[in-house]
Enzyme design. Structure first.
Site, PDB file in Angstrom:
ATOM      1  CB  THR A  44     -10.714   4.699   1.205  1.00  0.00           C
ATOM      2  OG1 THR A  44      -9.984   3.474   1.217  1.00  0.00           O
ATOM      3  CG2 THR A  44      -9.754   5.851   1.363  1.00  0.00           C
ATOM      4  CG  ASP A  67      -5.833   3.358   1.909  1.00  0.00           C
ATOM      5  OD1 ASP A  67      -6.204   2.253   2.314  1.00  0.00           O
ATOM      6  OD2 ASP A  67      -6.584   4.167   1.356  1.00  0.00           O
TER       7      ASP A  67
END
Length: 378
Positions: A146, A49
């Site tokens: 995610t 990320d």
């Protein structure tokens, strides 16, 4: 010329997303050693990320000039203020430099020297724009889905450009999504597809693709992911994609979010039944749902958020323009276009989001929403 407008921006965005997908593939291979911390909204944040956000910020700023780049993105440097985040920061800096060293293979400029911690933090910190109705703003979700990423399932790297409140281009990198539709029935689990190579190489299954589109072109495109030992030659044998022609609900495939926390599966299931959807729904993480519709692998995506949840622009911007340019329709549940001009959230959203491969299915779903809403448990 009007036809050339945003052409340079689109090309750069596609190249950056290729770099980001390669980064994610390397991090996913090291997943067991990856630092995972919790954000305020309880979704996990990984090295991927933060590193994708850093390289995207750095590459856009290097290409167009820091003063000309405004970025709206999901992550912020506050993650590094938490206890025991030193290891996470070190991993991010290492990952950023490893990835940027390969940027030249994708037609982008690599740094002359290794970036230090302060430069990486500055790159992440520059992604603090809140967007709005005026000006030009890049919108990034560095790893959308995610949870899918950490489980070795579907996820996406999403980059879009908004100008004066309108999405003008979008790029979706889908590292675990098969290039060919006939391979969709196979389960692409991480440990089964990374035997002796990175997950972004062109393996025997043809896993990994990048989709992109420019507003008003009437075209959407798909490229296979490019391994780091091959040069990305624009446009790299990209092929056009179109939505499915299926307009019979009984033959249509519905995409649903995997996570139940932010969406109402029961209302969606009831709605699907009321319009005659009979096929098993496809539940996948992230904006891969938009990719599935744009490619013709599915026909419908519906999301009805639970009370109190607000949709964020980075979760939809890139996917919406790709589906629309591929011939699909995306609106809120009241039939209105999504409004990306209000900042980081899709303000004024009417109940939910409906994306379809065509007008016929879309109209049936909108009608069903109005008929079913009063008895819903939203």
């Amino acid at each position: 010329m009007e036809g050339e407008k945003y052409a340079r921006e689109l090309e750069i965005a596609v190249r950056i997303v290729h770099v980001a997908c390669a980064l994610c593939g390397r991090v996913q291979e090291k997943l067991l050693a990856t630092e995972v911390v919790s954000k305020d909204d309880d979704s996990p944040v990984t090295v991927a990320d933060l590193s994708v956000q850093a390289i995207t910020s750095w590459l856009l700023s290097k290409t167009f000039g820091v003063q000309n780049v405004s970025i709206v993105a999901e992550e912020d440097v506050e993650t590094f203020t938490k206890d025991d985040s030193t290891g996470l920061l070190e991993a991010v800096v290492d990952t950023v430099n490893e990835s940027l060293a390969f940027a030249s293979m994708y037609g982008l400029q690599s740094p002359d020297i290794t970036l230090g911690t302060s430069e990486v933090l500055a790159a992440i910190g520059r992604c603090s724009s809140t967007g709005g109705a005026s000006g030009r703003h890049w919108v990034l979700d560095p790893v959308d889905g995610t949870l899918g990423f950490v489980r070795g399932d579907q996820y996406a790297v999403a980059l879009a450009l908004i100008e004066d409140g309108k999405v003008v281009l979008g790029v979706l990198g889908c590292p675990n999504y098969p290039v060919k539709t006939e391979w969709l029935n196979y389960q692409y689990q991480y440990r089964q597809t990374t035997i002796s190579q990175t997950s972004t190489t062109l393996d025997a299954c043809g896993k990994g693709c990048v989709l992109y589109a420019k507003r008003g072109s009437g075209e959407a495109w798909l490229q296979s992911l490019i391994p780091e030992d091959r040069l990305l030659e624009w446009p790299n044998c990209a092929r056009p994609i179109r939505v499915s022609s299926v307009d019979d609900p009984a033959l249509a495939t519905l995409c649903e979010p995997v996570e139940r926390a932010n969406s109402n599966h029961s209302f969606t299931a009831g709605l699907a039944h009321s319009v005659g959807l009979r096929k098993q729904p496809l539940r996948v993480h992230s904006m891969v749902k938009y990719a599935a519709i744009a490619r013709g692998d599915a026909e419908i995506f519906m999301k009805f958020a639970k009370s109190g949840y607000k949709e964020k622009i980075w979760d939809h911007a890139a996917g919406v323009v790709i589906v629309e340019e591929a011939g699909g329709v995306v609106t809120d549940a009241g039939g209105r276009p999504l409004d990306f001009s209000k900042g980081t959230y899709l303000e004024g959203l009417d109940r939910g989001i409906i994306a379809c491969s065509g007008v016929t299915l879309h109209e049936k779903l909108i009608d069903a929403v109005y008929a079913s809403w009063d008895s819903s448990n939203l």
